[in-house]
Design an enzyme around this catalytic site. Structure first.
Site, PDB file in Angstrom:
ATOM      1  N   ALA A 134       0.827  -1.208   0.000  1.00 19.14           N
ATOM      2  CA  ALA A 134       0.000   0.000   0.000  1.00 19.14           C
ATOM      3  C   ALA A 134       0.859   1.255   0.000  1.00 19.14           C
ATOM      4  CB  ALA A 134      -0.921   0.005   1.222  1.00 19.14           C
ATOM      5  N   GLY A 150      -0.129  -5.063   0.653  1.00 18.10           N
ATOM      6  CA  GLY A 150      -1.275  -5.090  -0.236  1.00 18.10           C
ATOM      7  C   GLY A 150      -0.983  -5.803  -1.545  1.00 18.10           C
ATOM      8  N   GLU A 200      -1.567  -9.319  -0.808  1.00 14.71           N
ATOM      9  CA  GLU A 200      -3.012  -9.562  -0.756  1.00 14.71           C
ATOM     10  C   GLU A 200      -3.615  -9.631  -2.156  1.00 14.71           C
ATOM     11  OE1 GLU A 200      -4.564  -7.785   3.432  1.00 14.71           O
ATOM     12  OE2 GLU A 200      -3.585  -6.324   2.121  1.00 14.71           O
ATOM     13  N   GLU A 251       3.158  -5.174   7.687  1.00 16.72           N
ATOM     14  CA  GLU A 251       2.281  -4.201   8.336  1.00 16.72           C
ATOM     15  C   GLU A 251       2.524  -4.058   9.829  1.00 16.72           C
ATOM     16  OE1 GLU A 251      -0.039  -5.430   4.642  1.00 16.72           O
ATOM     17  OE2 GLU A 251       1.344  -6.343   6.058  1.00 16.72           O
TER      18      GLU A 251
END
Length: 258
Positions: free
Chosen positions: A66, A109, A112, A132
């Site tokens: 992210a 991300g 993911e 994270e």
């Protein structure tokens, strides 16, 4: 679809390709970029000429995760109102096969997004990571759930708690990726596999994906009932008639997705 700023799209034969295109930022994912990815996949889903989709990344990484600059000043209320993960949830509704072709960093991300694919082909040297926890947060777009279903509770906790970088061969060992290839052959191998799938009957491919996905969450009995329903349903398709007729006539079937 919105004007594309952070991805590129193309179609080769019956394969729709989405390429993440922020190479200077190692394809870090901002909200607009995620929306573009999802909308591009949904456009391919509606396109009758596309049977399989590939997600890849331009530059040195698939995705470093992210865009932290975008969210560093967010608070809980703003995030709740933004409901940004609703876009991510739309990927799980897609019925066509999605192949991830990943290389370099597959972090946060980006990891993911890779886990949202149905099949992952990875280049040698690829690393996976959920960093994270080092930022005081945790995966929020399905990472704790999808990884756990793939590798089990204890291994998922080890990887996510420690924020360790997982080498591609370890990811292969635990079933996170399907195949490891030479970096220069990554897209070629993804296209080759996608081409193989694109020649199969599209309705059967879709219902197989549905049934296998249900198996992850359903009991064996419930999953078998779902499988049986889809098995029966395919006997209403033209492709089933064509496939069995071609088998009897010893010729190559011509599947039309009907």
């Amino acid at each position: 679809m919105t004007e594309l700023r952070f991805i590129t799209t193309s179609i080769q034969k019956e394969i729709g390709i989405v390429e993440l295109n922020r190479p200077k930022q190692y394809n870090s994912l901002n909200r607009q970029m995620v929306r573009e990815i999802v909308e591009a996949l949904e456009a391919f889903e509606r396109d009758e000429n596309v049977r399989v989709m590939i997600i890849s990344g331009r530059g040195k990484a698939f995705s470093s995760g992210a865009d932290i600059n975008e969210m560093a000043s967010d608070d809980s209320i703003r995030l709740e109102l933004l409901n940004q993960f609703a876009d991510w949830d739309r990927v799980a509704l897609l019925k066509k096969p999605i192949i991830g072709a990943v290389h370099g960093y597959v972090f946060g991300g980006g990891f993911e997004l890779a886990l949202s694919c149905d099949v992952l082909i990875a280049a040698e040297g690829t690393e996976f990571c959920f960093p994270e926890v080092n930022l005081g947060v945790m995966p929020g777009a399905g990472g704790t759930q999808r990884l756990t279903k793939l590798v089990g509770r204890t291994k998922a906790l080890e990887w996510i708690w420690s924020a360790k970088c997982i080498p591609v061969n370890e990811a292969l060992q635990y079933g996170v990726v399907n195949r490891v290839v030479q970096p220069e052959l990554l897209l070629e191998e993804a296209l080759k596999f996608a081409d193989t799938i694109s020649k199969k009957p599209p309705l059967a491919i879709r219902l197989i994906k549905e049934s296998v996905t249900k198996a992850v969450d359903y009991s064996l009995y419930e999953g078998m009932q779902y499988e049986r329903k889809n098995f029966y349903l395919l006997f209403s398709s033209e492709d089933q008639k064509e496939g069995m007729k071609a088998f009897v006539e010893k010729r190559t079937p011509q599947f039309k997705g009907r």
